[in-house]
Structure formats: structure tokens, C-alpha cells
Design a protein around this motif. Sequence first.
Motif, PDB file in Angstrom:
ATOM      1  N   GLY A 147      70.195  38.581  59.671  1.00  0.00           N
ATOM      2  CA  GLY A 147      69.945  38.513  58.230  1.00  0.00           C
ATOM      3  C   GLY A 147      70.726  37.386  57.579  1.00  0.00           C
TER       4      GLY A 147
ATOM      5  N   PHE B 201      68.593  39.834  49.015  1.00  0.00           N
ATOM      6  CA  PHE B 201      67.297  39.161  49.029  1.00  0.00           C
ATOM      7  C   PHE B 201      66.361  39.841  48.040  1.00  0.00           C
ATOM      8  CE2 PHE B 201      63.251  40.256  51.457  1.00  0.00           C
ATOM      9  CZ  PHE B 201      62.482  39.288  50.832  1.00  0.00           C
TER      10      PHE B 201
ATOM     11  N   ASN C 144      58.085  39.926  47.008  1.00  0.00           N
ATOM     12  CA  ASN C 144      58.555  41.019  47.853  1.00  0.00           C
ATOM     13  C   ASN C 144      58.583  42.327  47.084  1.00  0.00           C
ATOM     14  OD1 ASN C 144      59.874  41.994  50.419  1.00  0.00           O
ATOM     15  ND2 ASN C 144      61.507  42.472  48.971  1.00  0.00           N
TER      16      ASN C 144
ATOM     17  N   TYR D   9      63.841  35.546  55.604  1.00  0.00           N
ATOM     18  CA  TYR D   9      65.099  36.012  55.023  1.00  0.00           C
ATOM     19  C   TYR D   9      65.821  36.933  56.018  1.00  0.00           C
ATOM     20  CZ  TYR D   9      63.847  34.260  50.382  1.00  0.00           C
ATOM     21  OH  TYR D   9      63.541  33.457  49.314  1.00  0.00           O
TER      22      TYR D   9
ATOM     23  N   TYR E 171      65.434  46.370  51.238  1.00  0.00           N
ATOM     24  CA  TYR E 171      64.998  45.102  50.652  1.00  0.00           C
ATOM     25  C   TYR E 171      64.505  45.230  49.224  1.00  0.00           C
ATOM     26  CZ  TYR E 171      65.559  44.105  55.532  1.00  0.00           C
ATOM     27  OH  TYR E 171      66.107  44.007  56.787  1.00  0.00           O
TER      28      TYR E 171
ATOM     29  N   ASN F 226      70.886  46.329  50.805  1.00  0.00           N
ATOM     30  CA  ASN F 226      70.358  44.969  50.730  1.00  0.00           C
ATOM     31  C   ASN F 226      71.535  44.000  50.857  1.00  0.00           C
ATOM     32  OD1 ASN F 226      68.985  42.603  50.208  1.00  0.00           O
ATOM     33  ND2 ASN F 226      67.966  43.354  48.362  1.00  0.00           N
TER      34      ASN F 226
ATOM     35  N   MET G  59      57.429  38.561  55.352  1.00  0.00           N
ATOM     36  CA  MET G  59      58.794  38.456  55.858  1.00  0.00           C
ATOM     37  C   MET G  59      58.889  37.418  56.970  1.00  0.00           C
ATOM     38  SD  MET G  59      60.759  40.425  54.075  1.00  0.00           S
ATOM     39  CE  MET G  59      62.221  40.923  54.999  1.00  0.00           C
TER      40      MET G  59
END
Length: 548
Positions: free
Chosen positions: A283, A471, A476, A510, A460, A467, A505
Amino acid sequence: MKQTYVNHKKELKGGTLKIGYPSNNNFKGIFIQELGTDSETDSLAELGQPGLFRKDKNGKYVKGGLADVSFDRGSKTALITIGPKTRWSDGEPVTARDVAFVYEIIANKDSTSEYYSENLETIMGMKEYHEGKTDQIAGLQIKDSKHLLIHYTKMAPAMEYVDSGYLYNDAQPYHYLKDVPMAEMAQSDKVRKHPLFFGPYTIKKVVQGEAIEWVPNKYYGGRKPKLDKVVEEVVPVAQVAEAMRSHKYDIILHESRATYAKTSKVDQYVTLGTMAYGLQYMGFRVGDKNPNGKSVLDKELVTNNRALRLALAYAMNTQQIVEEYGAGLQKWANSMVSPAYGAYHDSKTEPYYQNLKKAEHLLDQAGFKRGKDGYRTRPDGKKLTLHLLDQASGRGNDEIRANYMQLWKKIGVKVELVNDRPLEFNTYEDLLHSNSHKFDFWFGTWSLVQEPSSAATAAYSPSSSFNYGHFVTKENTKLLESLNSVKAFDAKYRIKQMHKWQEYMRKEAYVVPLSYSYDLTAVGKNVKGMTVDNSTQLTVWDNVCLTK
């Protein structure tokens, strides 16, 4: 792989079951799952806190638990009915007040819980309580001691699943903890040393971080426990194989791939396994948490450059690593959703095939120029050094990390470890959960529940405390909201939106999925009644016993 071990030998009355938990780290020992953050404690504590509700093989609610739930989409309510035999290990009955207390622990402004989410805000009055504007949650209606009616502002398809985050599969003893301040609860002796449970076993003794001794909960509302005692111990990963050869333990929970490779032919054990719902991933930290606890993007961070993220992903030889180190128990991940979710997993999403030339081209086009030392600078000409956060977890992991760092060096990206070394688990977790700028990206593992959209929404969404990379994008958030919209009660639509999210994604990178794994349990051939299939009974520990 088998999920149940069938042992035809006669069972032994009583006895002591010894369980080993492979880990190089101590468990935190916060025996309220809404306040804990480590999967070690959650796994070890299942003997005492198995959950109130039963579920089927897909993770959906079925009748027959210590409590049952029924939903009414018309009135936007959920009615929880607690069984008459459901009691705490001090003999007190589990009540509707205890179930309501769970939501107060999570949402209280002084609480240290990290589980508050947008899902919970669908309960009427939850947001006002969370912000400290009221001292009660309006949507929690205690009908009587055994019935709690929850009023929602909207219903969602995820509610059909246990552990969805809309309704919690737990209760906490209000009569025992009501005088403990919320801010101090996680460190209270009532939580760490002398907790109460409603499951088949209760704690007799805790050696903090190292071992737990359990004895039967004589007030348990399910089947009477068959063992006199259960002893769980944390075992350094390097010592597990030898412990199995000498049959020191009757059961090994979450057996590692490395251990399995060494012990698969040890005759005293049978290995049970299921494909995990989580995954291993990489990540990027691309933002910060604002004063209200919500994640926001920071466009000034170099990790917000998509070309850089994609270049790091394409430089990695993840397929080769999985084949060499996975012991046949890992699968190269092509998307952020595990195949364990069935149709919700998009098998057509392409993984990041290693392509060093493509990685170089992406960086060149984005203005990351190589210097005389071979390393690249940022598009603004400043020095580029990325800091990687990772945990210490054995020689194999060290080799894999060194391999990736060497590949990133090949494409001209300088990467250094935070504190110049992999960190001890609790230090790693504390840093990951903080709003620290010490790291730019990290390696991690998700442990997820069976509700399919949790693969997306759990970590997310803007308000999720998980998170870690902060992000957040409009696209999203729009996709996440669609997964539990009214339209998503149509399974075909929901699956289609999950596939769209996986492709999004992949495009943005991300988060880079690395591998899916089997979750293994090694069971001694002197054990009877062990299964890893939670759908067959309330808890896997209901029928476990030793044989003669």
C-alpha cells in the motif's frame, strides 16, 4: 484441502488441549474485540468469544445462535433476540443492554476503538452520539432484557451477512464494565486480566502476550465443553516445526507456509485449510487524516504520482516469488478481492506482470530523471528516496523484501527501510495506525470477513480507521457507495460493481495486491471434532475433545 478432521477413536473425557499459535510477536491481550487491533488476540480469544450469531457457508445469518436476528426492509429495522440460556461467565444473563453497549464502545468520542465507520452511521443517531452531541444512540431501542431493535436510515445488502459492520456479532458485559471510563477501558484489568465471556470457555490465567489458560464456562448457553482445560501459547515461527515433530501441541493455529513445507509429512498431524478472504498487499501513503478523523489526499506527496506507483508494481517479480516461497499454498493475486468470494472475484482483471522496461518508461515519461548515481530524482528535480515500512517475520520475508528493493534499484528508485530495519510487530502496527509521515509505502496483510463488499469498504472509505494510506477519490467513494445501495440488492448488479472496483484499483495502483493464501490449521491425530468450517456449528470449539 480438507476442512474437517474425522477421527473415529473413542473420545477421552476431559483432558488438557494444548494449542500453539505461530508468531514472532506477543499478542496484545485486549479481550474486547471492538478495542483490539491485532488478529492474534482475536484468534486466541475465539474459545471465549465466538460470536452471538450462527452463519451459513456463505457467511449469511441463520437461526440457532446464542442470539438471532431478523431484518425488516420496510421499517428499516433489525431485531436481535438473545437466547434465554445465553450467560456471561460470572452467571449473569447476556442482555439487550450488553448488545447496545458494543455500539457505545465503538462510537464513543473517548473510545480508543478503530471500528467506527460509515456503515455504523446508518444507525439513527449514531453520528450525533459519535460527535458527543448526545449521550444515547437514538436508533438503539431496548424493547426488554432480551430484545434490541435497531433503527437504520437505510438498509443495505451487506446486512444479510454476519460481521458486515452494520450489525455487530458481539455483546459486552455492561454490568461489569459500566464504571470503567471509555478512554481507559482497553488497559483495564477487567479487560486484559479478568474478562468475562459468553462462549464455551473462560480465562483462568493470562501470561500477557505469551499464553492463555482456559477452563470451561459453566454458564455457557451452548453444548457443554468436553475439555477440562485449554492452554494456548505463542510459539516463535522458527520453533514450530520442531514442536510439531515432538508433538508438543495438539493443534497449531494459522500454520505458516514455511512450517507446512517442513512438516507436511509429519505423521501425527492432519492439515485443514480454507482459502483466506484476505490478501497480502503493498500500500501507498497518499494522504493524511484530518482533525475529524477522515482521510484526505495530499497531492504534494510524491506517492500521489500514479506513474511511480505503477512502476514499482511492474518492477516486482511477484509471480516468481509466490511460486518459490508459497509452498503451493499461495496464489498470485490479480485483484483486491480474493477468489474465496466466488463470483465477486474478477478473474479477468490482469495482475501486474513483471516488465522492467515498462516500469522505466513510466518513470521517464513522468519526469523522474536518473542522476549520475543511477537513482532518479522527482519531477521537480529534488532527491527521491522512498521509505518502506515492513514487519520482521522471518528469513524468507527478509529475502523477498531484499529482492524487491534490488529490483526497484534497477529502475532507479531508491528505497530505504523505516529505521533501517524491519520492525517488531507491535511497533509496526502502531506506526501503521498513526498519522505518521515516516513511511511512504508498506507491506501488509488483510484479514477480512465473508461479506463480499468488506474487501472494498473495510479499508478504503474516507472514515475507515483502517485506511492507512488515506486514499480517497470521488470515483472510489462512488463505487463503494454503489456496493450497498438499493440497486445492490440485485446480486448481478452488486457483482458487476465489485468487478468495476477491482479494475479501478488495478488502474490506479494505490494498493497493489500480491498474493492470496490458504489459512492452515494443523490438527493432531489425537484430537476429535475439529473443523475449520464455521457453518456446521456455532463455534469450532463446541465439539473438540481428545481421544484415548
